[in-house]
Design a protein around this motif. Structure first.
Motif, PDB file in Angstrom:
ATOM      1  N   MET A   1       0.575  -1.165   0.089  1.00 37.53           N
ATOM      2  CA  MET A   1       0.191  -0.317   0.298  1.00 37.53           C
ATOM      3  C   MET A   1       0.916   1.377  -0.078  1.00 37.53           C
ATOM      4  N   ASP A   2       2.280   1.169   0.466  1.00 34.81           N
ATOM      5  CA  ASP A   2       3.454   2.083   0.690  1.00 34.81           C
ATOM      6  C   ASP A   2       3.551   2.793  -0.738  1.00 34.81           C
ATOM      7  N   ILE A   3       3.782   2.166  -1.673  1.00 35.09           N
ATOM      8  CA  ILE A   3       4.034   2.763  -3.275  1.00 35.09           C
ATOM      9  C   ILE A   3       2.502   3.330  -3.943  1.00 35.09           C
ATOM     10  N   ALA A   4       1.377   2.790  -3.411  1.00 32.57           N
ATOM     11  CA  ALA A   4       0.667   3.312  -3.742  1.00 32.57           C
ATOM     12  C   ALA A   4      -0.193   4.699  -3.458  1.00 32.57           C
ATOM     13  N   LEU A   5      -0.128   5.412  -2.370  1.00 38.59           N
ATOM     14  CA  LEU A   5       0.002   6.262  -1.164  1.00 38.59           C
ATOM     15  C   LEU A   5       1.713   6.773  -1.687  1.00 38.59           C
ATOM     16  N   LEU A   6       2.467   6.204  -2.372  1.00 38.49           N
ATOM     17  CA  LEU A   6       4.024   7.443  -3.009  1.00 38.49           C
ATOM     18  C   LEU A   6       3.261   7.361  -4.083  1.00 38.49           C
ATOM     19  N   LEU A   7       2.461   7.029  -4.970  1.00 44.03           N
ATOM     20  CA  LEU A   7       2.268   7.202  -6.190  1.00 44.03           C
ATOM     21  C   LEU A   7       0.977   8.452  -6.557  1.00 44.03           C
ATOM     22  N   ALA A   8       0.264   8.001  -5.066  1.00 41.97           N
ATOM     23  CA  ALA A   8      -0.767   9.383  -5.731  1.00 41.97           C
ATOM     24  C   ALA A   8      -0.341  10.182  -4.883  1.00 41.97           C
ATOM     25  N   ALA A   9       0.906  10.462  -4.492  1.00 42.50           N
ATOM     26  CA  ALA A   9       1.664  12.139  -3.759  1.00 42.50           C
ATOM     27  C   ALA A   9       1.821  12.377  -5.615  1.00 42.50           C
ATOM     28  N   LYS A  10       3.208  11.723  -5.781  1.00 41.26           N
ATOM     29  CA  LYS A  10       3.321  12.252  -6.372  1.00 41.26           C
ATOM     30  C   LYS A  10       3.165  12.848  -7.631  1.00 41.26           C
ATOM     31  N   ILE A  11       1.618  11.700  -8.359  1.00 45.22           N
ATOM     32  CA  ILE A  11       1.004  12.590  -9.057  1.00 45.22           C
ATOM     33  C   ILE A  11      -0.049  13.001  -9.059  1.00 45.22           C
ATOM     34  N   THR A  12      -0.196  13.769  -8.128  1.00 41.07           N
ATOM     35  CA  THR A  12      -1.256  14.627  -7.503  1.00 41.07           C
ATOM     36  C   THR A  12       0.099  15.852  -7.822  1.00 41.07           C
ATOM     37  N   GLU A  13       1.127  15.857  -7.178  1.00 38.67           N
ATOM     38  CA  GLU A  13       2.378  17.023  -7.662  1.00 38.67           C
ATOM     39  C   GLU A  13       2.573  17.726  -8.884  1.00 38.67           C
ATOM     40  N   LEU A  14       2.423  16.402  -9.982  1.00 40.50           N
ATOM     41  CA  LEU A  14       2.765  16.135 -11.347  1.00 40.50           C
ATOM     42  C   LEU A  14       1.195  16.951 -11.748  1.00 40.50           C
ATOM     43  N   THR A  15      -0.082  16.969 -11.335  1.00 38.67           N
ATOM     44  CA  THR A  15      -1.182  17.564 -11.499  1.00 38.67           C
ATOM     45  C   THR A  15      -0.970  18.700 -11.362  1.00 38.67           C
ATOM     46  N   LEU A  16      -0.357  19.077 -10.235  1.00 35.84           N
ATOM     47  CA  LEU A  16      -0.343  21.010  -9.855  1.00 35.84           C
ATOM     48  C   LEU A  16       0.086  20.960 -11.410  1.00 35.84           C
ATOM     49  N   ILE A  17       1.045  20.772 -11.705  1.00 40.46           N
ATOM     50  CA  ILE A  17       1.829  21.517 -12.399  1.00 40.46           C
ATOM     51  C   ILE A  17       0.895  21.664 -13.556  1.00 40.46           C
ATOM     52  N   VAL A  18       0.420  21.395 -14.069  1.00 35.49           N
ATOM     53  CA  VAL A  18      -0.513  20.843 -14.837  1.00 35.49           C
ATOM     54  C   VAL A  18      -1.211  21.930 -14.583  1.00 35.49           C
ATOM     55  N   LEU A  19      -2.225  22.072 -13.620  1.00 37.18           N
ATOM     56  CA  LEU A  19      -2.943  23.603 -13.351  1.00 37.18           C
ATOM     57  C   LEU A  19      -1.960  25.101 -13.360  1.00 37.18           C
ATOM     58  N   MET A  20      -0.424  24.492 -12.880  1.00 36.40           N
ATOM     59  CA  MET A  20       0.451  26.412 -13.903  1.00 36.40           C
ATOM     60  C   MET A  20       0.268  25.930 -15.475  1.00 36.40           C
ATOM     61  N   GLY A  21       0.203  25.200 -15.833  1.00 34.63           N
ATOM     62  CA  GLY A  21       0.078  25.625 -16.926  1.00 34.63           C
ATOM     63  C   GLY A  21      -1.131  25.539 -17.778  1.00 34.63           C
ATOM     64  N   TYR A  22      -2.023  25.073 -17.335  1.00 26.76           N
ATOM     65  CA  TYR A  22      -3.708  25.266 -17.402  1.00 26.76           C
ATOM     66  C   TYR A  22      -4.085  27.806 -17.176  1.00 26.76           C
ATOM     67  N   ALA A  23      -3.128  27.478 -15.787  1.00 28.12           N
ATOM     68  CA  ALA A  23      -3.223  28.760 -15.253  1.00 28.12           C
ATOM     69  C   ALA A  23      -2.662  29.955 -16.605  1.00 28.12           C
ATOM     70  N   LEU A  24      -1.466  29.492 -17.153  1.00 29.46           N
ATOM     71  CA  LEU A  24       0.052  30.163 -17.566  1.00 29.46           C
ATOM     72  C   LEU A  24      -0.745  31.121 -18.980  1.00 29.46           C
ATOM     73  N   VAL A  25      -1.724  30.088 -19.606  1.00 30.95           N
ATOM     74  CA  VAL A  25      -2.686  30.255 -20.589  1.00 30.95           C
ATOM     75  C   VAL A  25      -4.166  30.615 -20.302  1.00 30.95           C
ATOM     76  N   LYS A  26      -4.587  30.514 -19.452  1.00 34.08           N
ATOM     77  CA  LYS A  26      -5.833  31.434 -18.557  1.00 34.08           C
ATOM     78  C   LYS A  26      -5.796  32.665 -18.215  1.00 34.08           C
ATOM     79  N   PHE A  27      -4.788  32.894 -18.529  1.00 35.29           N
ATOM     80  CA  PHE A  27      -4.278  34.207 -17.547  1.00 35.29           C
ATOM     81  C   PHE A  27      -3.821  35.389 -18.470  1.00 35.29           C
ATOM     82  N   LYS A  28      -3.597  34.921 -20.257  1.00 33.27           N
ATOM     83  CA  LYS A  28      -2.909  35.102 -21.245  1.00 33.27           C
ATOM     84  C   LYS A  28      -1.577  35.271 -21.205  1.00 33.27           C
ATOM     85  N   LEU A  29      -1.393  35.091 -20.219  1.00 34.40           N
ATOM     86  CA  LEU A  29       0.393  35.664 -20.672  1.00 34.40           C
ATOM     87  C   LEU A  29       1.377  34.646 -21.094  1.00 34.40           C
TER      88      LEU A  29
END
Length: 309
Positions: A1-29
């Motif tokens: 189960m530890d791997i699943a929790l670590l995986l969730a944490a890492k994918i969440t980090e990467l998803t936050l970066i997706v949202l950063m890329g999304y914000a760059l475009v939405k704020f017209k930067l």
């Protein structure tokens, strides 16, 4: 189960970066098309750096045995995916884009940073076999799905920069040629960008898709369910029944790395091909975006189930 929790944490980090890329475009930067230079950097610099660095390890019989196991699994899993994709195409009347997106996963851009984070950089070498097989199939089978049979030569396949980098890496590994520390340090530094770069690109592409396109399409939900849930569960049963982990030392980890590659979101390459070959790029981007965002939930759950069985 530890791997699943670590995986969730890492994918969440990467998803936050997706949202950063999304914000760059939405704020017209930036505009979505500004992701093209990042794609070029990822394809021609970051990914080859990761591939070559992965093979800069000492040869041992255990590593060779592990590579043979991961290569065997890569060929076997892709064969199952192709057969399953063909059956689903007939059963669910999938169009070429849906067919390709259900089969091919984002095994390079997402799996390599996940393997580095979960197991360490020395394990990336076992992810390369899946990527080699998939890259070959991208430019043969996947291309034929989207475009029909066309002129495709071995020269075109082996001139692909990612294939070339793996050939270089394998050659250095086979001959046990060690690059100078300055070079390997540079490759490591550049390779560390592979996850953030890919996720920024994903966010910028998603920002260009009207939300109505995503939420009003039942077909996108269908392909997402196939790519993230139905096909991974089917492959999970097959992998467990065959018992690949008994075939090599450290087989448990090697098999999990190969399995991880099959449960990731739809391949970014399918979206790129849709753009190149004038297919429905908006739909391809929507599938890519939705599966990338939802994998933060599905991948940890699938891996948790994998560990329980």
């Amino acid at each position: 189960m530890d791997i699943a929790l670590l995986l969730a944490a890492k994918i969440t980090e990467l998803t936050l970066i997706v949202l950063m890329g999304y914000a760059l475009v939405k704020f017209k930067l930036l505009q979505s098309k500004d992701s093209y230079p990042l794609s070029v950097i990822g394809l021609y610099i970051i990914s080859p750096a990761v591939m070559i660095k992965a093979f800069q390890i000492e040869y041992t019989p255990a590593i060779l045995q592990g590579l043979l196991l991961s290569l065997s699994m890569a060929v076997f899993l892709h064969l199952i995916l192709i057969i399953l994709g063909s059956l689903l195409k007939r059963l669910l009347k999938l169009d070429p884009l849906e067919h390709a997106a259900s089969i091919y996963s984002n095994s390079g851009n997402l799996i390599i940073p996940l393997v580095m984070a979960l197991f360490g950089p020395e394990w990336v070498i076992y992810a390369t076999c899946f990527i080699v097989v998939q890259t070959f199939l991208f430019w043969t089978h996947c291309r034929m799905i989207l475009c029909g049979k066309g002129n495709l030569t071995l020269k075109q396949i082996f001139s692909n920069v990612n294939i070339l980098s793996i050939i270089i890496g394998v050659t250095l590994f086979a001959l046990q040629i060690k690059l100078p520390p300055m070079i390997t340090g540079t490759l490591s530094a550049v390779g560390s960008f592979i996850g953030p770069n890919a996720m920024l690109i994903a966010g910028m592409l998603i920002a260009s898709i009207p939300l109505r396109t995503i939420f009003s399409s039942k077909r996108i939900y269908l392909v997402t369910a196939l790519r993230l849930i139905i096909i991974p569960l089917f492959l999970l049963l097959i992998v467990k029944l065959i018992g690949f982990e008994r075939w090599a030392e450290n087989g448990d980890t090697i098999v999990m790395i190969s399995f991880l590659a099959t449960i990731s979101p739809a391949a970014a390459t399918v979206t790129q091909m849709a753009l190149i070959f004038n297919k429905d790029a908006n739909k391809a981007s929507a599938v890519y975006g939705v599966t990338t965002l939802l994998c933060v939930f599905t991948m940890p759950l699938i891996i948790a189930l994998y560990q329980l069985i």
